[in-house]
Scaffold this active site. Structure first.
Site, mmCIF file in Angstrom:
data_model
loop_
_atom_site.group_PDB
_atom_site.id
_atom_site.type_symbol
_atom_site.label_atom_id
_atom_site.label_comp_id
_atom_site.label_asym_id
_atom_site.label_seq_id
_atom_site.Cartn_x
_atom_site.Cartn_y
_atom_site.Cartn_z
ATOM 1 C CG HIS A 168 -1.844 1.201 1.241
ATOM 2 N ND1 HIS A 168 -3.110 1.167 0.685
ATOM 3 C CD2 HIS A 168 -1.682 2.464 1.729
ATOM 4 C CE1 HIS A 168 -3.680 2.344 0.828
ATOM 5 N NE2 HIS A 168 -2.841 3.151 1.464
ATOM 6 C CB CYS A 169 2.141 3.299 -2.621
ATOM 7 S SG CYS A 169 3.279 4.684 -2.892
ATOM 8 N N PRO A 170 1.154 5.153 0.265
ATOM 9 C CG PRO A 170 2.250 6.032 2.130
ATOM 10 C CD PRO A 170 2.162 4.802 1.287
#
Length: 386
Positions: A168-170
């Protein structure tokens, strides 16, 4: 007494999807709820490039070549396209099991595990499948009520199972999975090139102006260039390092999640069943493979029932269609597109059937004024009281 009015409204399925995602443009855009870091990414890219186009490009186009700003614009457009494509697309979210499917899976698990004595811990819910002569375990997701496919994992931030989950890439405001990984990699690669490009020509701009004005005076005259150099310098290492790390993973046909967990390395020395043992083949599969369709029917239609109570004198009002001959008209209501699973079977045809089995038969009110054949008139069903 009171009458229960049931109204049905047609809605899109994305409005009722579980998980912690936000949707825009009638379900076409899908993102995570935490979008603050994504806005910071947009601000840094757009702000730095705007300063470069406003201060450096006019000078470099005159003193060096007009192709410098043209190439910078093309690279900037490509970076933004890959960023938005990664952020706004479905990363490969797997739909959760329906109640009937979840019950069937539970029955299969109970039949396979047998009776578990009280106080004993039930065995883990795992299925084994064979991929390229390698045993791969399929783990059961207690949230989605499904056995996850190989390489899938549940994202705790988005609360969804994602196929070929990478991470999961913010910074992009979304998960990176099966359907958007190639766009994420192209984004990091093009952003690295853009950062190097701007940083290099910022230095060239300062050097050329220092010949006439001196180094100190040039820094005072071009504060925007100094700000660009600082942003690019501190951004360059992380972006280039991230691109190099994912290039290494692509060459092995491996995900970030598998690398962190050590799925294909460590003490067991288990071979990666997805690797072709060839760097070119692995890169072609990850970057040049087919684009998989989304398994989420986000823009599909569904009926939503809502009940409301209204005062009535022992009668319930139900809309029915009037035929051209009112004398032969029977009381009917439109059948629901999606049946209510909580409604008993014997209670469903009580209104829809032409003949009523109960002692109290429905009576139809005669309109006081002539109406068209297609008009909708209320049919009153009296409630029997004992």
């Amino acid at each position: 007494m009171s009458a229960v009015m049931i109204t049905r409204k047609i809605t899109r399925k994305w409005e009722k999807l579980p998980g912690k995602n936000t949707f825009c443009c009638d379900g076409r855009v899908m993102m995570a709820r935490q979008k603050g870091v994504f806005y910071l990414t947009l601000f840094l890219i757009v702000g730095t490039c705007s300063l470069f186009f406003a201060f450096e490009c006019p000078y470099l186009a005159v003193h060096l070549s007009p192709a410098i700003p043209v190439f910078a614009v093309l690279l900037f457009v490509f970076v933004m396209a890959m960023l938005l494509r990664t952020s706004f697309s479905d990363p490969g979210v797997l739909p959760r099991a329906l109640p009937e499917e979840a019950n069937f899976i539970e029955m299969e698990i109970e039949a396979a595990n047998g009776n578990v004595l009280a106080g004993q811990r039930p065995p883990p819910r795992i299925k084994n499948v064979q991929i390229n002569n390698q045993i791969v375990k399929l783990k059961y997701c207690y949230t989605c009520k499904i056995f996850r496919p190989p390489r899938a994992s549940h994202c705790s931030i988005c609360d969804n199972c994602v196929d070929r989950f990478d991470h999961h890439c913010p910074w992009v405001g979304n998960c990176v999975g099966k359907r958007n990984y190639r766009y994420f990699y192209l984004f990091t690669l093009s952003l690295s090139l853009l950062t190097i490009y701007i940083f290099a020509f910022d230095i060239v701009h300062v050097v050329l102006r220092s010949v006439d004005s001196g180094f100190v005076n040039t820094l005072k005259e071009t504060p925007g260039t100094v700000l660009e150099v600082l942003v690019c310098f501190f951004t360059l290492w992380s972006v280039v390092g991230l691109t190099g790390f994912h290039t290494y993973l692509i060459s092995l046909n491996q995900t970030t999640n598998e690398d962190i967990k050590g799925s294909w390395s460590g003490k067991n020395r288990v071979q990666n069943p997805y690797s072709h043992k060839n760097i070119i083949k692995n890169c072609c599969e990850v970057l040049c493979g087919p684009t998989y369709p989304s398994v989420l029917d986000r823009r599909g239609l569904m009926l939503e029932d809502s009940c409301s109570s209204a005062p009535s004198n022992g009668a319930t009002t139900v809309p029915v269609n009037k035929s051209s001959n009112p004398a032969t008209q029977t009381t009917k209501s439109s059948a629901p597109l999606i049946p209510n699973e909580h409604t008993p079977d014997e209670a469903k045809p009580s209104i829809c059937s032409g003949t009523q089995k109960s002692s109290s038969s429905p009576k139809e009110e005669k309109p006081s004024s002539p109406i068209s054949p297609n008009a909708v008139a209320p049919a009153v069903i009296k409630e029997s009281t004992h």
